[in-house]
Design an enzyme around this catalytic site. Structure first.
Site, PDB file in Angstrom:
ATOM      1  N   ASP A 130      48.114  56.375-117.875  1.00 28.55           N
ATOM      2  CA  ASP A 130      48.104  54.931-117.665  1.00 28.55           C
ATOM      3  C   ASP A 130      47.936  54.276-119.031  1.00 28.55           C
ATOM      4  O   ASP A 130      47.331  54.848-119.926  1.00 28.55           O
ATOM      5  CB  ASP A 130      46.919  54.509-116.785  1.00 28.55           C
ATOM      6  CG  ASP A 130      47.132  54.883-115.324  1.00 28.55           C
ATOM      7  OD1 ASP A 130      48.166  55.484-115.002  1.00 28.55           O
ATOM      8  OD2 ASP A 130      46.244  54.558-114.511  1.00 28.55           O
ATOM      9  N   ARG A 178      56.627  54.828-115.885  1.00 28.15           N
ATOM     10  CA  ARG A 178      56.277  53.752-114.954  1.00 28.15           C
ATOM     11  C   ARG A 178      56.381  52.433-115.724  1.00 28.15           C
ATOM     12  O   ARG A 178      55.847  52.320-116.822  1.00 28.15           O
ATOM     13  CB  ARG A 178      54.846  53.934-114.454  1.00 28.15           C
ATOM     14  CG  ARG A 178      54.376  52.777-113.570  1.00 28.15           C
ATOM     15  CD  ARG A 178      52.871  52.770-113.401  1.00 28.15           C
ATOM     16  NE  ARG A 178      52.380  54.003-112.817  1.00 28.15           N
ATOM     17  CZ  ARG A 178      51.137  54.472-113.006  1.00 28.15           C
ATOM     18  NH1 ARG A 178      50.283  53.814-113.776  1.00 28.15           N
ATOM     19  NH2 ARG A 178      50.749  55.578-112.446  1.00 28.15           N
TER      20      ARG A 178
HETATM   21  P1  FDA Z   1      52.361  39.661-109.778  1.00 25.95           P
HETATM   22  O1  FDA Z   1      50.880  39.810-109.672  1.00 25.95           O
HETATM   23  O2  FDA Z   1      52.943  39.123-111.041  1.00 25.95           O
HETATM   24  O3  FDA Z   1      52.848  38.810-108.548  1.00 25.95           O
HETATM   25  C1  FDA Z   1      54.176  38.282-108.480  1.00 25.95           C
HETATM   26  C2  FDA Z   1      54.380  37.693-107.102  1.00 25.95           C
HETATM   27  O4  FDA Z   1      54.440  38.745-106.126  1.00 25.95           O
HETATM   28  C3  FDA Z   1      53.233  36.785-106.641  1.00 25.95           C
HETATM   29  O5  FDA Z   1      53.379  35.485-107.108  1.00 25.95           O
HETATM   30  C4  FDA Z   1      53.363  36.889-105.129  1.00 25.95           C
HETATM   31  O6  FDA Z   1      54.402  36.056-104.659  1.00 25.95           O
HETATM   32  C5  FDA Z   1      53.778  38.346-104.927  1.00 25.95           C
HETATM   33  N1  FDA Z   1      52.619  39.214-104.707  1.00 25.95           N
HETATM   34  C6  FDA Z   1      51.971  39.974-105.625  1.00 25.95           C
HETATM   35  N2  FDA Z   1      50.958  40.662-105.063  1.00 25.95           N
HETATM   36  C7  FDA Z   1      50.960  40.321-103.772  1.00 25.95           C
HETATM   37  C8  FDA Z   1      50.153  40.690-102.669  1.00 25.95           C
HETATM   38  N3  FDA Z   1      49.124  41.531-102.799  1.00 25.95           N
HETATM   39  N4  FDA Z   1      50.431  40.135-101.466  1.00 25.95           N
HETATM   40  C9  FDA Z   1      51.446  39.254-101.313  1.00 25.95           C
HETATM   41  N5  FDA Z   1      52.253  38.877-102.328  1.00 25.95           N
HETATM   42  C10 FDA Z   1      52.018  39.390-103.528  1.00 25.95           C
HETATM   43  N6  FDA Z   1      49.009  47.746-115.659  1.00 25.95           N
HETATM   44  C11 FDA Z   1      48.724  48.222-116.896  1.00 25.95           C
HETATM   45  O7  FDA Z   1      48.497  47.450-117.830  1.00 25.95           O
HETATM   46  N7  FDA Z   1      48.690  49.578-117.103  1.00 25.95           N
HETATM   47  C12 FDA Z   1      48.964  50.468-116.121  1.00 25.95           C
HETATM   48  O8  FDA Z   1      48.928  51.671-116.379  1.00 25.95           O
HETATM   49  C13 FDA Z   1      49.272  49.958-114.813  1.00 25.95           C
HETATM   50  N8  FDA Z   1      49.550  50.799-113.776  1.00 25.95           N
HETATM   51  C14 FDA Z   1      49.970  50.277-112.560  1.00 25.95           C
HETATM   52  C15 FDA Z   1      50.381  51.111-111.520  1.00 25.95           C
HETATM   53  C16 FDA Z   1      50.877  50.574-110.351  1.00 25.95           C
HETATM   54  C17 FDA Z   1      51.342  51.480-109.258  1.00 25.95           C
HETATM   55  C18 FDA Z   1      50.963  49.156-110.179  1.00 25.95           C
HETATM   56  C19 FDA Z   1      51.541  48.535-108.926  1.00 25.95           C
HETATM   57  C20 FDA Z   1      50.531  48.325-111.182  1.00 25.95           C
HETATM   58  C21 FDA Z   1      50.004  48.874-112.365  1.00 25.95           C
HETATM   59  N9  FDA Z   1      49.558  48.037-113.378  1.00 25.95           N
HETATM   60  C22 FDA Z   1      49.278  48.564-114.624  1.00 25.95           C
HETATM   61  C23 FDA Z   1      49.295  46.595-113.102  1.00 25.95           C
HETATM   62  C24 FDA Z   1      50.486  45.712-113.478  1.00 25.95           C
HETATM   63  O9  FDA Z   1      50.617  45.667-114.871  1.00 25.95           O
HETATM   64  C25 FDA Z   1      50.307  44.287-112.941  1.00 25.95           C
HETATM   65  O10 FDA Z   1      49.170  43.721-113.549  1.00 25.95           O
HETATM   66  C26 FDA Z   1      50.135  44.196-111.448  1.00 25.95           C
HETATM   67  O11 FDA Z   1      50.991  45.066-110.765  1.00 25.95           O
HETATM   68  C27 FDA Z   1      50.429  42.753-110.966  1.00 25.95           C
HETATM   69  O12 FDA Z   1      51.767  42.406-111.190  1.00 25.95           O
HETATM   70  P2  FDA Z   1      52.908  42.502-110.076  1.00 25.95           P
HETATM   71  O13 FDA Z   1      54.164  42.899-110.762  1.00 25.95           O
HETATM   72  O14 FDA Z   1      52.467  43.415-108.984  1.00 25.95           O
HETATM   73  O15 FDA Z   1      53.088  41.073-109.453  1.00 25.95           O
END
Ligand code: FDA
Length: 322
Positions: A130, A178
């Site tokens: 990670d 990833r």
């Molecule tokens: P984001 O939080 O930007 O949301 C975008 C939109 O999606 C929201 O406005 C909403 O509409 C919808 N949405 C998001 N979550 C929702 C929910 N729970 N319910 C309903 N709607 C929702 N980071 C890092 O720095 N190092 C790492 O090693 C990792 N590893 C990692 C593994 C995995 C499997 C995941 C999923 C994430 C990570 N991350 C990470 C975290 C990543 O960098 C990030 O901070 C989070 O995933 C949040 O960003 P998203 O792309 O999920 O959507």
């Protein structure tokens, strides 16, 4: 002060991390952390496997500044590897270099990582590094490259908010990667701050690795990004074997099950006593997740911890202003 910053500051509190460990899985963390012990996490993995979902297991740990703690973390990860092998579950390992001593001594950390990767390779289990904050980025990449000279069961994460992410993804295109938006609070001289700019970079990185890379894990809960990727893989005839979607345990579980019906899908399954920093980052990136907390608002211990958290935050702000 944005709610987001409030949770970022809380996630960095060593004091509250220690307090939270005493309280067990509280503040609603139980819904996004799959237990505190190896048997509990194996049970959770089995349930997910039965829905056609593979897992990446994170034995939670942060703020490791003592060698004994890093060794304990290593032993726990080795035990998880043994459990994955013995139970025959579909799972691999995610770990954080800081948990294994990166902030203590890089050679010590490398030796710990090497032992883990070597053990996992004996069972054909993949190990993902990670990625943490910017200061830890280059040393983590360096250790990964060194290990990749001897092992092929290692990969890592590319964080789209970093300006350097495109350069890194080219360098690591022969790795299983990833790709994520990025979870830490980073300064404006190294990382995009604007959500739209991060999203654009995220999509460009995903497309690049889908076209040129080894294997791509698209890790997001963002339905717009997922819809875009679905269109892209169809248009470019990218076979299912080349990629998977990933989400965190407990988030958008209906969507996880739905995606798993059509694509490879992997759930990131964190477990352990050290859940606090992980949980606060989830609240920081999406303050609406606060509903996980409010569901347990009437729990007495939760209120105590929240009160301590708020107090520590205010104190932190006051001290900073001085
Ligand atoms: P984001 O939080 O930007 O949301 C975008 C939109 O999606 C929201 O406005 C909403 O509409 C919808 N949405 C998001 N979550 C929702 C929910 N729970 N319910 C309903 N709607 C929702 N980071 C890092 O720095 N190092 C790492 O090693 C990792 N590893 C990692 C593994 C995995 C499997 C995941 C999923 C994430 C990570 N991350 C990470 C975290 C990543 O960098 C990030 O901070 C989070 O995933 C949040 O960003 P998203 O792309 O999920 O959507």
């Amino acid at each position: 002060m944005a709610l987001r910053d409030f949770f970022y500051q809380l996630s960095e509190s060593e004091l509250l991390n220690g307090a939270a460990q005493k309280y067990g899985l509280k503040l609603g963390a139980r819904s996004v952390v799959a237990g505190t012990t190896i048997p509990e996490v194996i049970e959770s993995i089995k349930k997910l496997n039965s829905q056609g979902i593979s897992c990446t297991v994170d034995s939670l740990g942060e703020f490791v500044f003592e060698e004994e703690e890093a060794i304990r973390a290593k032993e726990e990860i080795l035990a998880v590897i043994e459990a994955i092998h013995n139970e025959g579950v579909d799972a691999h390992i995610s770990l954080k270099p800081s948990q294994l001593g990166l902030d203590i001594d890089i050679d010590f950390c490398y030796d710990n990582l090497r032992e883990i990767v070597e053990r996992a390779s004996q069972y054909g289990i993949f190990v993902n590094f990670d990625m943490e904050n910017y200061a830890r980025l280059q040393p983590s990449f360096d250790m990964l490259q060194e290990l990749a000279k001897s092992f092929d069961n290692v990969g890592t994460v590319i964080q789209a908010y970093f300006f350097r992410a495109k350069e890194d993804i080219e360098k690591f295109k022969d790795f299983r990667l990833r790709i994520v938006k990025g979870a830490y609070k980073e300064p404006a001289d190294v990382a995009y701050q604007d959500k739209l700019e991060i999203d654009i970079n995220f999509l460009e990185l995903i497309e690049y690795h889908l076209l040129h890379g080894k294997f791509t894990s698209i890790a997001t809960h963002d339905h717009n990004i997922i819809a875009h990727v679905k269109r892209f893989v169809k248009e470019h005839e990218i076979p299912n074997e080349k990629f998977e979607f990933q989400m965190l345990y407990g988030f958008r579980t209906d969507m996880q099950a739905e995606l798993a019906r059509d694509f490879n899908f992997c759930t990131y399954v964190p477990f352990g006593k050290d859940w606090y920093g992980y949980f606060m980052r989830r609240l920081a990136e999406r303050p609406q997740n606060i509903n996980l907390v409010t569901k347990q608002m009437f729990n007495k211990k939760t209120n105590t911890l929240l009160a301590v958290a708020a107090g520590a935050f205010v104190l932190g702000r006051l001290t900073k202003k001085k």
